[in-house]
Scaffold this motif. Sequence first.
Motif: not given
Length: 172
Positions: A92-93, A103-104
Amino acid sequence: MDDEEAGSAPPGIQAFVNPEAENPTLENLTLESPEAENPTLDNPAQENPTQENPAEEKPAQENRTQLIKEVLSKEIINTDLIDRESEREPRHRHGAYQNVLLNDSDFLTLQKEFPRDYEQWIERLSEYMASTGKSYKNHLATIRCWARRERQQNGGRKYSHDNYRCEEGESL
Protein backbone atom coordinates in the motif's frame (compact mmCIF):
# COMPACT_ATOMS: atom_id res chain seq x y z
CA MET A 1 12.71 -35.40 -69.06
CA ASP A 2 15.09 -33.41 -71.25
CA ASP A 3 16.44 -29.86 -70.89
CA GLU A 4 13.59 -28.31 -72.87
CA GLU A 5 10.99 -29.63 -70.41
CA ALA A 6 13.07 -28.37 -67.49
CA GLY A 7 13.31 -24.91 -69.04
CA SER A 8 12.18 -23.31 -65.79
CA ALA A 9 15.51 -24.03 -64.08
CA PRO A 10 17.83 -21.02 -63.73
CA PRO A 11 21.01 -20.95 -65.85
CA GLY A 12 23.78 -23.11 -64.41
CA ILE A 13 21.27 -25.26 -62.49
CA GLN A 14 20.39 -28.75 -63.67
CA ALA A 15 16.93 -30.21 -63.12
CA PHE A 16 16.54 -33.89 -62.26
CA VAL A 17 13.36 -35.92 -61.82
CA ASN A 18 13.32 -38.61 -59.19
CA PRO A 19 13.49 -41.82 -61.24
CA GLU A 20 11.56 -43.76 -58.59
CA ALA A 21 8.54 -41.44 -58.88
CA GLU A 22 5.57 -42.96 -60.72
CA ASN A 23 4.26 -39.67 -62.12
CA PRO A 24 6.98 -37.09 -62.82
CA THR A 25 5.66 -33.73 -61.59
CA LEU A 26 7.12 -30.48 -60.33
CA GLU A 27 6.97 -31.86 -56.79
CA ASN A 28 9.40 -34.60 -57.77
CA LEU A 29 11.77 -32.14 -59.43
CA THR A 30 15.17 -31.64 -57.80
CA LEU A 31 17.36 -28.65 -58.64
CA GLU A 32 21.09 -29.02 -58.20
CA SER A 33 24.00 -26.77 -58.97
CA PRO A 34 26.90 -28.52 -60.67
CA GLU A 35 29.26 -26.09 -58.89
CA ALA A 36 28.16 -27.41 -55.49
CA GLU A 37 29.30 -30.94 -56.34
CA ASN A 38 32.61 -29.89 -57.92
CA PRO A 39 33.89 -26.72 -56.29
CA THR A 40 36.44 -24.84 -58.32
CA LEU A 41 39.75 -23.81 -56.89
CA ASP A 42 39.72 -20.52 -58.78
CA ASN A 43 38.41 -18.73 -55.69
CA PRO A 44 41.04 -18.99 -52.92
CA ALA A 45 38.66 -17.44 -50.38
CA GLN A 46 36.53 -20.58 -50.53
CA GLU A 47 39.52 -22.88 -50.17
CA ASN A 48 41.02 -21.23 -47.07
CA PRO A 49 38.43 -19.00 -45.45
CA THR A 50 39.77 -16.59 -42.84
CA GLN A 51 37.86 -15.37 -39.87
CA GLU A 52 38.01 -11.67 -39.27
CA ASN A 53 36.40 -12.05 -35.87
CA PRO A 54 36.58 -15.66 -34.64
CA ALA A 55 34.38 -14.88 -31.61
CA GLU A 56 31.42 -14.12 -33.86
CA GLU A 57 31.62 -17.24 -35.99
CA LYS A 58 30.85 -20.37 -33.99
CA PRO A 59 29.59 -23.68 -35.28
CA ALA A 60 25.86 -23.61 -35.98
CA GLN A 61 25.13 -26.39 -33.50
CA GLU A 62 26.93 -24.56 -30.68
CA ASN A 63 25.04 -21.32 -31.43
CA ARG A 64 21.74 -23.20 -31.48
CA THR A 65 22.52 -24.98 -28.21
CA GLN A 66 23.54 -21.70 -26.55
CA LEU A 67 20.40 -19.98 -27.81
CA ILE A 68 18.20 -22.76 -26.45
CA LYS A 69 19.96 -22.54 -23.06
CA GLU A 70 19.47 -18.77 -22.92
CA VAL A 71 15.78 -18.97 -23.84
CA LEU A 72 15.12 -21.72 -21.31
CA SER A 73 16.96 -19.87 -18.54
CA LYS A 74 15.00 -16.68 -19.25
CA GLU A 75 11.73 -18.62 -19.16
CA ILE A 76 12.70 -20.18 -15.83
CA ILE A 77 13.69 -16.79 -14.41
CA ASN A 78 10.45 -15.20 -15.64
CA THR A 79 8.44 -18.07 -14.15
CA ASP A 80 10.25 -17.68 -10.82
CA LEU A 81 9.54 -13.94 -10.76
CA ILE A 82 5.87 -14.50 -11.51
CA ASP A 83 5.65 -17.11 -8.74
CA ARG A 84 7.35 -14.79 -6.24
CA GLU A 85 5.18 -11.82 -7.17
CA SER A 86 2.00 -13.86 -6.78
CA GLU A 87 3.12 -14.94 -3.28
CA ARG A 88 3.83 -11.36 -2.12
CA GLU A 89 1.41 -9.41 -0.03
CA PRO A 90 0.02 -6.37 -1.80
CA ARG A 91 1.84 -3.17 -0.90
CA HIS A 92 0.00 0.00 0.00
CA ARG A 93 1.09 3.57 -0.67
CA HIS A 94 2.00 5.78 2.29
CA GLY A 95 3.41 9.23 2.83
CA ALA A 96 2.57 12.69 1.55
CA TYR A 97 3.64 11.75 -1.99
CA GLN A 98 2.17 8.23 -1.86
CA ASN A 99 5.52 6.78 -2.90
CA VAL A 100 6.41 4.73 0.20
CA LEU A 101 5.24 1.17 -0.45
CA LEU A 102 4.69 -1.10 2.54
CA ASN A 103 2.67 -4.30 2.83
CA ASP A 104 0.57 -4.83 5.94
CA SER A 105 3.17 -6.89 7.81
CA ASP A 106 5.93 -4.33 7.07
CA PHE A 107 3.66 -1.52 8.24
CA LEU A 108 2.89 -3.36 11.51
CA THR A 109 6.62 -4.05 12.00
CA LEU A 110 7.34 -0.36 11.51
CA GLN A 111 4.68 0.55 14.07
CA LYS A 112 6.16 -1.88 16.61
CA GLU A 113 9.76 -0.76 16.11
CA PHE A 114 8.96 2.98 16.02
CA PRO A 115 5.70 3.36 17.98
CA ARG A 116 5.96 7.12 18.52
CA ASP A 117 7.44 8.25 15.24
CA TYR A 118 6.75 5.68 12.49
CA GLU A 119 4.63 8.26 10.63
CA GLN A 120 7.51 10.74 10.71
CA TRP A 121 9.88 8.14 9.25
CA ILE A 122 7.42 7.42 6.46
CA GLU A 123 7.11 11.15 5.73
CA ARG A 124 10.89 11.64 5.73
CA LEU A 125 11.33 8.79 3.25
CA SER A 126 8.46 10.03 1.11
CA GLU A 127 9.82 13.58 0.95
CA TYR A 128 13.37 12.39 0.27
CA MET A 129 12.31 10.08 -2.56
CA ALA A 130 10.11 12.76 -4.12
CA SER A 131 12.76 15.47 -3.93
CA THR A 132 15.73 13.42 -5.15
CA GLY A 133 14.05 10.95 -7.50
CA LYS A 134 15.69 8.02 -5.76
CA SER A 135 13.89 4.73 -5.29
CA TYR A 136 14.52 1.84 -2.93
CA LYS A 137 13.80 -1.85 -3.19
CA ASN A 138 12.62 -2.21 0.40
CA HIS A 139 11.25 0.82 2.20
CA LEU A 140 11.09 -0.84 5.62
CA ALA A 141 14.79 -1.71 5.35
CA THR A 142 15.59 1.86 4.29
CA ILE A 143 13.79 3.35 7.30
CA ARG A 144 15.53 0.89 9.64
CA CYS A 145 18.91 1.80 8.14
CA TRP A 146 18.26 5.52 8.47
CA ALA A 147 17.09 5.12 12.09
CA ARG A 148 20.18 3.06 13.00
CA ARG A 149 22.51 5.65 11.46
CA GLU A 150 20.75 8.49 13.23
CA ARG A 151 20.91 6.65 16.56
CA GLN A 152 24.66 6.20 16.13
CA GLN A 153 25.13 9.87 15.26
CA ASN A 154 23.00 11.06 18.18
CA GLY A 155 24.72 8.89 20.75
CA GLY A 156 21.92 6.34 20.99
CA ARG A 157 19.03 8.77 21.11
CA LYS A 158 16.30 8.07 18.57
CA TYR A 159 15.23 10.78 16.17
CA SER A 160 11.96 12.34 17.17
CA HIS A 161 10.34 15.70 16.64
CA ASP A 162 9.65 15.61 20.36
CA ASN A 163 13.38 16.13 20.93
CA TYR A 164 13.05 19.54 19.30
CA ARG A 165 9.98 20.87 21.06
CA CYS A 166 10.03 23.53 23.63
CA GLU A 167 7.58 25.05 26.02
CA GLU A 168 6.39 28.61 25.78
CA GLY A 169 9.15 30.97 26.80
CA GLU A 170 11.93 28.42 26.08
CA SER A 171 14.23 28.46 23.11
CA LEU A 172 16.20 25.76 21.40
